[in-house]
Design an enzyme around this catalytic site. Structure first.
Site, PDB file in Angstrom:
ATOM      1  N   TYR A  65     -21.816 -18.186 -38.408  1.00  0.00           N
ATOM      2  CA  TYR A  65     -22.576 -17.528 -39.247  1.00  0.00           C
ATOM      3  C   TYR A  65     -22.922 -16.073 -38.927  1.00  0.00           C
ATOM      4  CZ  TYR A  65     -27.031 -16.686 -41.987  1.00  0.00           C
ATOM      5  OH  TYR A  65     -28.120 -16.047 -42.900  1.00  0.00           O
ATOM      6  N   THR A 106     -31.052 -19.793 -47.260  1.00  0.00           N
ATOM      7  CA  THR A 106     -31.643 -20.062 -48.655  1.00  0.00           C
ATOM      8  C   THR A 106     -32.399 -21.217 -48.468  1.00  0.00           C
ATOM      9  OG1 THR A 106     -29.691 -18.914 -49.790  1.00  0.00           O
ATOM     10  CG2 THR A 106     -30.922 -20.665 -51.033  1.00  0.00           C
ATOM     11  N   LYS A 129     -18.174 -17.632 -41.781  1.00  0.00           N
ATOM     12  CA  LYS A 129     -19.106 -17.067 -42.855  1.00  0.00           C
ATOM     13  C   LYS A 129     -19.333 -15.625 -42.940  1.00  0.00           C
ATOM     14  CE  LYS A 129     -23.683 -18.095 -45.228  1.00  0.00           C
ATOM     15  NZ  LYS A 129     -24.159 -16.663 -45.106  1.00  0.00           N
TER      16      LYS A 129
END
Lengths: 297, 297
Positions: A131, A44, A159
């Site tokens: 990630y 993001t 995550k």
């Protein structure tokens, strides 16, 4: 720092560079809202679109604006060499954790990815968050690989890209992964649509896109879920269904949140690097209507 | 330059940098074999793993080593800004064409991609080749979008990712696209496995990975297909089935060809940037056996 709400702010940027003032204000707002951690320069936060020098500068701004809230940044890059340099520079400017996505152009195999984490693990002094998001990295972790990586020094959280929608399946999914990793490694859900289901199913953290722009809205869901009030977390998340529908309509959260930031005046248009653009026309009006009606904050 | 065999050489590189001597020798070998064009710094040439300065340097080396053979390079990058800078630098060192892949991290939509090509088209003076390969860019072109882009100034060829295996379906596929683009724009097949079927079906060019290492083998197939001897092209391509099987086994052509280059002494190990690695152990022995048995050259 790997529990609760980890808020992922945008990095407003365009052909002229990064809008440092707007970025600083976004981070200050997260600190004021008392999010549990800040995930700057995530997907993001557009890390993939910035040079190493820009990323180090943005990491520094994030640390300065975050006050007492710990900052994590992504050190993702196609080459191990660059990942190591990014890790070094990020640690120098005071980030408290590093988020490592296995970014790919040519397809990676499990051994490539394991050796990437192994090398980074041996060369950093702050915690690492794994990630896992095939949507951006195009690499699919197996739980077995997660298990191996989670044993490495410094690895502190994973995550994950979402969970099954049905609560009992979500619980099974989180418990399966939990069974393969050390107890000090937390599991955090991402994909905002799955946040309440994921935390209700046992994820200790939410790596949150909307949390980067609307921290109070995201905190309410997080606090409810992590205090054990699954019903309230679900209710608050279901209230946001029109927002989740926009994420589906526009191919994910990224452009919707960037458009919302422009609409609310947090960022100036254009706030994305070409060829990416925020949403215009009818879509933009839809987004304006939804964020107003939901009173996101 | 957008007909015949376009050979895509590797760019040998590792943690110490690009092996300029080995790269130069690879390009010289292509010039000696009289390939029709050289596609340096394609996906096979590892453009995505190099800095802008390294890419400009490699483009220059390619032009110098290619003699009379025209050189094309990829100008792919996540940002339009960087694509334009790469285009400028590549033209300055004398490349004759630019290959433009719509590289993505966040998902691109058709309008993003059209505007990328439109902007680049308005800012270059050499021909452009459209790079269509969802396997690396994660963007899926529609034929309608190809049609719109092919109308832009400088667009001269489309590199398609393959064709259906059955000859009549391959012909239908190529003819459908041909019907939507101007007659001066050629269609070139990539995905070496599809080369003979694609050229027999009407593709005027082969954007070839094996052509970058074994130009004579690739030229024989190309010359047969483009002279109308579909039967001979098919026979020559089917002889290489053990090689196509290796491509499938190792997730594509890239690592197999990089491993073959090391095995034949064209490059020194390691020749890929970490976390990528060439194939070791049993797989490496298999590759050695196949390239020897097929007498690739």
């Amino acid at each position: 720092m790997f529990t609760g709400l980890s808020a992922f702010p945008l990095t407003p940027m365009n052909e002229q560079g990064v809008d440092e003032n707007a970025f600083t204000r976004l981070v200050e707002q997260l600190a004021t809202a008392h999010v549990d951690s800040i995930g700057a320069l995530g997907s993001t936060g557009g890390y993939a679109y910035l040079s190493r020098a820009e990323r180090t500068r943005v990491a520094q701004l994030a640390v300065e604006a975050a006050g007492n809230v710990p900052v994590m940044v992504s050190i993702g890059s196609l080459r191990t060499r660059d990942v190591l340099l990014l890790a070094e520079e990020a640690q120098k400017v005071g980030v408290k954790a590093l988020l490592l996505p296995p970014v790919s152009y040519q397809k990676l195999c499990a051994e490539d990815v394991f050796s990437l984490y192994e090398t980074v693990s041996a060369n950093v002094s702050v915690p690492l968050c794994v990630y896992d998001n095939p949507g951006t990295t195009h690499f699919e972790f197996t739980d077995e690989l997660h298990g191996r990586i989670a044993e490495l020094a410094h690895v502190s959280s994973i995550k994950i890209p979402g969970v099954p929608e049905a609560p009992h399946l979500a619980k099974e999914r989180v418990e399966r992964l939990r069974g393969l990793i050390p107890s000090h490694v937390t599991i955090g859900v991402s994909g905002d649509v799955f946040a309440a289901v994921g935390m209700n199913a046992g994820c200790e953290a939410w790596y949150s896109v909307i949390g980067g722009l609307f921290p109070n809205t995201a905190l309410a869901i997080t606090r409810a879920a992590l205090s054990g009030d699954a019903h309230e977390a679900t209710r608050l998340a279901e209230r946001l269904k029109p927002l989740w529908a926009l994420f589906r309509q526009f191919g994910g959260s990224f452009r919707v949140v960037a458009t919302a930031a422009e609409l609310r005046g947090f960022t100036q248009h254009p706030s994305l690097p070409l060829p990416l653009r925020t949403i215009s026309g009818e879509g933009r009006k839809q987004i304006a209507a939804v964020i107003d009606a939901l009173e996101l904050s």
